[in-house]
Design an enzyme around this catalytic site. Structure first.
Site, PDB file in Angstrom:
ATOM      1  CG  HIS A 272      -8.508 104.990 -13.674  1.00 60.03           C
ATOM      2  ND1 HIS A 272      -7.994 105.107 -12.432  1.00 60.03           N
ATOM      3  CD2 HIS A 272      -7.533 105.296 -14.360  1.00 60.03           C
ATOM      4  CE1 HIS A 272      -6.895 105.757 -12.565  1.00 60.03           C
ATOM      5  NE2 HIS A 272      -6.467 105.822 -13.667  1.00 60.03           N
ATOM      6  CG  ASP A 329      -4.341 104.623 -21.806  1.00 60.54           C
ATOM      7  OD1 ASP A 329      -4.467 104.284 -20.713  1.00 60.54           O
ATOM      8  OD2 ASP A 329      -3.334 105.369 -22.243  1.00 60.54           O
TER       9      ASP A 329
HETATM   10  C1  SDX Z   1      -4.015 103.698 -17.072  1.00 57.58           C
HETATM   11  O1  SDX Z   1      -3.496 104.110 -12.263  1.00 57.58           O
HETATM   12  C2  SDX Z   1      -3.277 104.879 -13.085  1.00 57.58           C
HETATM   13  O2  SDX Z   1      -3.396 106.432 -12.660  1.00 57.58           O
HETATM   14  C3  SDX Z   1      -3.182 104.675 -14.486  1.00 57.58           C
HETATM   15  C4  SDX Z   1      -3.285 105.852 -15.358  1.00 57.58           C
HETATM   16  C5  SDX Z   1      -2.229 106.836 -15.433  1.00 57.58           C
HETATM   17  O3  SDX Z   1      -2.267 107.852 -15.960  1.00 57.58           O
HETATM   18  O4  SDX Z   1      -0.951 106.388 -14.888  1.00 57.58           O
HETATM   19  O5  SDX Z   1      -4.495 106.342 -15.471  1.00 57.58           O
HETATM   20  C6  SDX Z   1      -3.073 105.129 -16.754  1.00 57.58           C
HETATM   21  O6  SDX Z   1      -3.222 102.640 -16.819  1.00 57.58           O
HETATM   22  C7  SDX Z   1      -5.362 103.793 -17.306  1.00 57.58           C
HETATM   23  C8  SDX Z   1      -5.912 102.359 -17.283  1.00 57.58           C
HETATM   24  C9  SDX Z   1      -5.368 101.829 -18.702  1.00 57.58           C
HETATM   25  N1  SDX Z   1      -6.089 100.408 -18.862  1.00 57.58           N
HETATM   26  C10 SDX Z   1      -6.744  99.779 -19.794  1.00 57.58           C
HETATM   27  O7  SDX Z   1      -7.693 100.394 -20.266  1.00 57.58           O
HETATM   28  C11 SDX Z   1      -7.031  98.456 -19.652  1.00 57.58           C
HETATM   29  C12 SDX Z   1      -8.485  98.059 -19.240  1.00 57.58           C
HETATM   30  N2  SDX Z   1      -8.832  98.423 -17.979  1.00 57.58           N
HETATM   31  C13 SDX Z   1      -8.763  97.136 -16.912  1.00 57.58           C
HETATM   32  O8  SDX Z   1      -7.599  96.380 -17.137  1.00 57.58           O
HETATM   33  C14 SDX Z   1      -8.991  97.731 -15.313  1.00 57.58           C
HETATM   34  O9  SDX Z   1     -10.029  98.542 -15.673  1.00 57.58           O
HETATM   35  C15 SDX Z   1      -7.987  98.314 -14.982  1.00 57.58           C
HETATM   36  C16 SDX Z   1      -6.576  97.598 -14.871  1.00 57.58           C
HETATM   37  C17 SDX Z   1      -7.747  99.835 -15.422  1.00 57.58           C
HETATM   38  C18 SDX Z   1      -8.310  98.694 -13.619  1.00 57.58           C
HETATM   39  O10 SDX Z   1      -8.333  97.279 -12.760  1.00 57.58           O
HETATM   40  P1  SDX Z   1      -8.676  97.052 -11.338  1.00 57.58           P
HETATM   41  O11 SDX Z   1      -8.960  98.381 -10.538  1.00 57.58           O
HETATM   42  O12 SDX Z   1      -7.824  96.062 -10.730  1.00 57.58           O
HETATM   43  O13 SDX Z   1     -10.174  96.530 -11.328  1.00 57.58           O
HETATM   44  P2  SDX Z   1     -10.689  95.247 -11.405  1.00 57.58           P
HETATM   45  O14 SDX Z   1      -9.841  94.406 -12.544  1.00 57.58           O
HETATM   46  O15 SDX Z   1     -10.661  94.479 -10.022  1.00 57.58           O
HETATM   47  O16 SDX Z   1     -12.170  95.208 -12.217  1.00 57.58           O
HETATM   48  C19 SDX Z   1     -13.264  95.417 -11.375  1.00 57.58           C
HETATM   49  C20 SDX Z   1     -14.313  94.686 -12.014  1.00 57.58           C
HETATM   50  C21 SDX Z   1     -14.033  93.054 -12.471  1.00 57.58           C
HETATM   51  O17 SDX Z   1     -15.260  92.647 -12.655  1.00 57.58           O
HETATM   52  P3  SDX Z   1     -15.898  91.531 -11.267  1.00 57.58           P
HETATM   53  O18 SDX Z   1     -14.841  90.733 -10.696  1.00 57.58           O
HETATM   54  O19 SDX Z   1     -15.980  92.883 -10.091  1.00 57.58           O
HETATM   55  O20 SDX Z   1     -16.896  91.001 -11.832  1.00 57.58           O
HETATM   56  O21 SDX Z   1     -14.643  95.244 -13.403  1.00 57.58           O
HETATM   57  C22 SDX Z   1     -14.112  94.389 -14.447  1.00 57.58           C
HETATM   58  C23 SDX Z   1     -13.378  93.204 -13.861  1.00 57.58           C
HETATM   59  O22 SDX Z   1     -13.633  92.167 -14.552  1.00 57.58           O
HETATM   60  N3  SDX Z   1     -13.607  95.277 -15.174  1.00 57.58           N
HETATM   61  C24 SDX Z   1     -13.706  95.156 -16.659  1.00 57.58           C
HETATM   62  C25 SDX Z   1     -12.896  96.013 -17.199  1.00 57.58           C
HETATM   63  N4  SDX Z   1     -12.058  96.755 -16.163  1.00 57.58           N
HETATM   64  C26 SDX Z   1     -12.668  96.252 -15.017  1.00 57.58           C
HETATM   65  N5  SDX Z   1     -14.422  94.409 -17.438  1.00 57.58           N
HETATM   66  C27 SDX Z   1     -14.320  94.296 -18.735  1.00 57.58           C
HETATM   67  N6  SDX Z   1     -13.656  95.483 -19.400  1.00 57.58           N
HETATM   68  C28 SDX Z   1     -12.701  96.306 -18.751  1.00 57.58           C
HETATM   69  N7  SDX Z   1     -12.037  96.972 -19.331  1.00 57.58           N
END
Ligand code: SDX
Length: 393
Positions: A272, A329
């Site tokens: 998140h 989710d």
């Molecule tokens: C919602 O914003 C809100 O409030 C949204 C929400 C709402 O109520 O409106 O809460 C609802 O959208 C919840 C999120 C639902 N999405 C998912 O579950 C999709 C999977 N999650 C990711 O795509 C990700 O965690 C996000 C999009 C939710 C957040 O992405 P960020 O903040 O841009 O984080 P990032 O992509 O920069 O990740 C940081 C690190 C990275 O690794 P490094 O580059 O540091 O090595 O964490 C890794 C990412 O690769 N990472 C994951 C991951 N999420 C982040 N690796 C594997 N699986 C994951 N799910």
């Protein structure tokens, strides 16, 4: 560039407004609507009462709630001409594509919604009509996907029961809606009702900042929510869990894929932008999952996969270091499935829940007379180039 621009791609560290609606503490895993903790609201309130709280700023008195429900009950019907739009969609087209089109098309029927400077009454009527018609539109989309006749609203029913009756009821008979299902839906919709400046809410605000009407602004928010990184994650989680189940339930293999930078696979429902601790909503939904499946006597194998995935991920340094916890989710889709919804309806249910939050945020932005949103950029393209005729390229 005149002055200087700070680049913050994805607005990870940029505040776009001052808001009094929802408070999040990502470190402590706290979520409050207008100062009330979601734990108490989920347990003691109803979705329509929380909608009133978010939009008008305080919990309603008994008379205010009665009047709010009465106003809504007078606008639950959708103009019969809208059926022409419904009929135009292929029956298997994605419900989110239908929803964003149909919500935007409401402005064609209600001219009072188009005024860039509406009176208080015009704006409130526009808000009430959208709140009232959303369950009707959502349930009609579901019925269409089944090829079943639509069920009209029954205004003697409360907001959530009316929605469930239009969804699972039949024209020919009154169906008994299980109170367990009504309570579960209220909880889920309350937990989705608002979440400060997430992707879809920021979209509603920036579209509304051009003095665009509420229906078109909400339609833009629905489009943003559709993405699998945002609201579309609840559908993607179930599809992921199904894939792992069909792959023999080998969670370690899929965790390894999620960690592999060369593999686009991510653990859907994990991570998140703000919560660097447990998403408080996920905690409540996880507990509700056990209760509801138990009460409905459902043994869903993907729930076991989900719990094993969570356990393995939370003991893996990759997830622990990046503070990746289950989000709202991760478990919600398991409940929606237990309640009988198909996977491609899950994000529509997220939109149904998020609607009062989007409305409240749009209303606050307009009341604060915020300027039109127009971020800057850092230009990295070509500089001076002379035009060359096509024969010389
Ligand atoms: C919602 O914003 C809100 O409030 C949204 C929400 C709402 O109520 O409106 O809460 C609802 O959208 C919840 C999120 C639902 N999405 C998912 O579950 C999709 C999977 N999650 C990711 O795509 C990700 O965690 C996000 C999009 C939710 C957040 O992405 P960020 O903040 O841009 O984080 P990032 O992509 O920069 O990740 C940081 C690190 C990275 O690794 P490094 O580059 O540091 O090595 O964490 C890794 C990412 O690769 N990472 C994951 C991951 N999420 C982040 N690796 C594997 N699986 C994951 N799910």
């Amino acid at each position: 560039l005149s002055g200087f621009v700070t680049l913050d791609t994805g607005y990870k560290n940029t505040g776009c407004t001052k808001s009094a609606i929802t408070f999040l503490d990502g470190e402590k895993g706290i979520l409050k609507y207008r100062g009330y903790g979601i734990e108490e609201l989920a347990e003691k309130s109803s979705f329509i009462e929380v909608a009133y709280l978010l939009i008008y700023g305080s919990l309603p008195t008994a008379d205010q709630l009665k009047d709010f429900q009465f106003q809504i009950s007078r606008h639950t019907l959708v103009h019969e001409d809208m059926k022409k739009f419904f009929d135009g969609f292929p029956s298997k087209s994605h419900p989110m594509g239908q929803l964003c089109s149909l919500v935007c098309s409401l402005s064609a029927f209600y001219p009072e919604s188009l005024s860039p400077h509406p009176t208080k009454e015009e704006q409130n009527l526009t808000i009430i009509k959208l709140l009232a018609k959303m369950p009707t539109i959502v349930s009609w989309i579901y019925k269409k996907s089944l090829g079943h006749p639509i069920v009209y609203p029954q205004n003697k029913l409360d907001y959530v029961s009316n929605y469930l009756n239009m969804t699972f009821g039949q024209r020919t008979e009154e169906v008994e809606i299980d109170p367990v299902v009504v309570s579960a839906m209220n909880t889920l919709l309350i937990l989705h009702a608002d979440h400060e400046q997430n992707c879809s809410t920021s979209t509603v605000r920036i579209v509304g900042s051009s003095e665009c009407n509420l229906y078109a602004s909400i339609s833009a928010g629905i489009s943003a929510l559709w993405g699998p990184l945002h609201g579309g994650a609840n559908q993607a989680v179930i599809e992921m869990l199904e894939k792992i189940k069909n792959d023999g339930g080998d969670t370690e293999k899929w965790i390894a894929k999620a960690k592999d930078k060369n593999d686009p696979f991510r653990l859907m429902g994990f991570g998140h932008r703000v919560y660097k601790n447990f998403d408080p909503r996920a905690k409540i939904i996880k507990k509700a999952c056990d209760d509801i499946l138990d009460k409905l006597g459902i043994d869903d194998p993907v729930l076991d996969i989900a719990k094993k995935l969570e356990e393995v991920a939370l003991s893996d340094p990759y997830f622990v270091e990046r503070k990746l916890y289950p989000n709202v989710d991760f478990y919600s889709g398991i409940i929606y499935r237990a309640l009988g919804f198909p996977t491609d309806m899950f994000t529509v249910l997220f939109a149904l829940g998020r609607l009062p939050g989007w409305i409240a945020q749009w209303k606050e932005m307009r009341e604060n007379k915020e300027p039109i949103g127009r971020p800057r950029q850092i230009y990295i393209g070509e500089t001076d180039r002379a035009f060359v005729g096509i024969g010389d390229r």
